[in-house]
Design an enzyme around this catalytic site. Structure first.
Site, PDB file in Angstrom:
ATOM      1  N   LYS A   1       3.254 -15.524   2.464  1.00  0.00           N
ATOM      2  CA  LYS A   1       3.275 -16.302   1.220  1.00  0.00           C
ATOM      3  C   LYS A   1       4.747 -16.616   0.968  1.00  0.00           C
ATOM      4  CE  LYS A   1       1.296 -18.084  -2.454  1.00  0.00           C
ATOM      5  NZ  LYS A   1       0.406 -19.263  -2.397  1.00  0.00           N
TER       6      LYS A   1
ATOM      7  N   TYR B   1       0.826  -1.212   0.000  1.00  0.00           N
ATOM      8  CA  TYR B   1       0.000   0.000   0.000  1.00  0.00           C
ATOM      9  C   TYR B   1       0.857   1.258   0.000  1.00  0.00           C
ATOM     10  CZ  TYR B   1      -4.140  -2.795   1.029  1.00  0.00           C
ATOM     11  OH  TYR B   1      -5.171  -3.690   0.972  1.00  0.00           O
TER      12      TYR B   1
ATOM     13  N   ASP C   1     -11.594  -8.715   6.421  1.00  0.00           N
ATOM     14  CA  ASP C   1     -12.955  -8.680   5.865  1.00  0.00           C
ATOM     15  C   ASP C   1     -13.583 -10.070   5.934  1.00  0.00           C
ATOM     16  OD1 ASP C   1     -12.852  -5.970   5.218  1.00  0.00           O
ATOM     17  OD2 ASP C   1     -13.772  -6.283   3.249  1.00  0.00           O
TER      18      ASP C   1
ATOM     19  N   ASP D   1      -5.710  -6.846   5.393  1.00  0.00           N
ATOM     20  CA  ASP D   1      -6.890  -6.161   4.859  1.00  0.00           C
ATOM     21  C   ASP D   1      -7.901  -7.205   4.382  1.00  0.00           C
ATOM     22  OD1 ASP D   1      -8.588  -4.191   3.896  1.00  0.00           O
ATOM     23  OD2 ASP D   1      -7.547  -4.022   1.970  1.00  0.00           O
TER      24      ASP D   1
ATOM     25  N   ASP E   1      -3.181 -18.218   1.367  1.00  0.00           N
ATOM     26  CA  ASP E   1      -4.274 -18.897   0.651  1.00  0.00           C
ATOM     27  C   ASP E   1      -4.899 -19.972   1.533  1.00  0.00           C
ATOM     28  OD1 ASP E   1      -1.797 -20.132   0.415  1.00  0.00           O
ATOM     29  OD2 ASP E   1      -1.998 -20.622  -1.708  1.00  0.00           O
TER      30      ASP E   1
END
Ligand code: IPM
Ligand code: MG
Length: 356
Positions: free
Chosen positions: A188, A143, A248, A244, A220
């Protein structure tokens, strides 16, 4: 008796409806426990673009930095969606997080017992309970990395330093020490160098917390595990983008996104407190939005920034009592709901519980 200065960003969409309810609740807490709260409105997001021509006016940064803490509703909406990337409302939020040095985002996701029917997962999975905290790195990674566009090519850069990973890892371990003593760190590392560094630093930091059980999970797989067995998570530690996305998902599986609060913290006591949900422009102006996530964000402010634990608990238990009485806003109603109320009425009911 103490006095606290709170900068208030109502923001866009339902923001101007839900934030006043949290302010009223704070005033009620002040009345009951003998504190005073002073609120200063500042602009950020879409409303700031409209009124001041920029998503993050300098005056907003200055006022927030001078305040004891910041309360935020939500920002963004379709009105500003066609603006160029660097002029959108979201830039205001990212800029404020950076300006305030808020590198740690704390997002608790739990199944509220009175709302357990709202959990979209299979009953036997929900029965095992959901009670986790996501600790998301908030001022680094993709970001904030170098980005650009050159004709048909665009890029964003994921980059982390040892010190950035170490300070957020510490927050996760400290959070775990006060809870279930279990950290699952997300990465990851089978593909990304930045993740391999992340993993290395997390394990090095873990050595100072021998009581905490730490493990790694590929992002994942984590997305899958969250719906398969959310009860395995206590503290999730994640970088900016993975945090992020997973926060959610975690919020959604509780079935109560309108209920979940968050805190963004740095090295000072001055934090930024906001609901997890967005500005919900489709229901704005109708007095139907759920103010509870913002009210619980105010409760987090009392606890994390001001050390007012009893006051914070008073808000949480008032919310629980109102829910137990069968009162709901439209987003959390189910077949057991006794009464559906609007934004203002929900705020008033919580206040009368606090003052009871
Ligand atoms: C959040 C939001 C923001 C983020 C957006 C609005 C920039 O999605 O707080 O999770 O991605 O951090
Ligand atoms: Mg998000």
């Amino acid at each position: 008796m103490s006095n606290y200065n709170i900068a208030v960003i109502k923001g866009d969409g339902i923001g101007p409806e839900i934030v006043p309810q949290a302010i009223n609740v704070l005033n009620a807490v002040g009345e009951k426990f003998g504190h005073t709260f002073e609120f200063t409105d500042v602009l950020m997001g879409g409303c700031a673009i409209d009124e001041a021509g920029t998503p993050l006016p300098q005056e907003t940064i200055d006022t927030c930095l001078k305040s004891d803490s910041v309360l935020l509703g939500a920002i963004g909406g379709p009105k500003w969606e066609s603006l160029p990337g660097n002029e959108r409302p979201e830039v205001g939020l990212l800029g404020l997080r950076a300006a305030m040095g808020l590198y740690a985002n704390i997002r608790p996701a739990m199944l509220f017992q009175p709302l357990k029917n709202a959990c979209p997962l299979r009953e036997d999975i929900a029965a095992k309970g959901i009670d986790m905290v996501i600790v998301r790195e908030l001022t680094g990674g993709i970001y904030f990395g170098e980005r650009g566009r050159d004709g048909d090519v665009a890029y964003d850069t994921e980059k982390y330093s040892v010190s950035e990973v170490r300070r957020i890892a510490k927050v996760a371990f400290e959070t775990a020490m006060a809870r279930g003593k279990k950290v699952i760190s997300i990465d990851k590392a089978n593909v990304l160098d930045s993740s391999r560094l992340w993993r290395e630093v997390v394990h090095e930091t873990a050595q100072s917390y021998p009581e905490v059980e730490v493990s790694d999970m590929l992002v994942d797989n984590a997305a899958m595990q969250l719906v398969k067995d959310p009860s395995q998570f206590d503290v999730i530690l994640a970088n900016n983008i993975f945090g992020d996305i997973l926060s959610d998902e975690a919020a959604m599986i509780t079935g109560s996104i309108g209920m979940l609060a968050s805190a963004s913290l740095g090295d000072t006591k001055c934090g930024l407190y906001e609901p997890i949900h967005g500005s919900a422009p489709d229901i704005a102006g109708k007095n139907i939005a759920n103010p509870i996530a913002t009210i619980l964000s105010a409760a987090m402010m009392l606890k994390y920034s001001f050390g007012l634990t009893a006051e914070s608990l008073a808000i949480e238990s008032a919310v629980n009592k109102v829910l137990e009485s069968g009162v709901r806003t439209a987003d959390i109603k189910d077949e057991t709901t006794e009464k559906v109320v609007g934004t203002v009425e929900m705020g008033e009911m919580i206040i009368s519980e606090i003052l009871r």
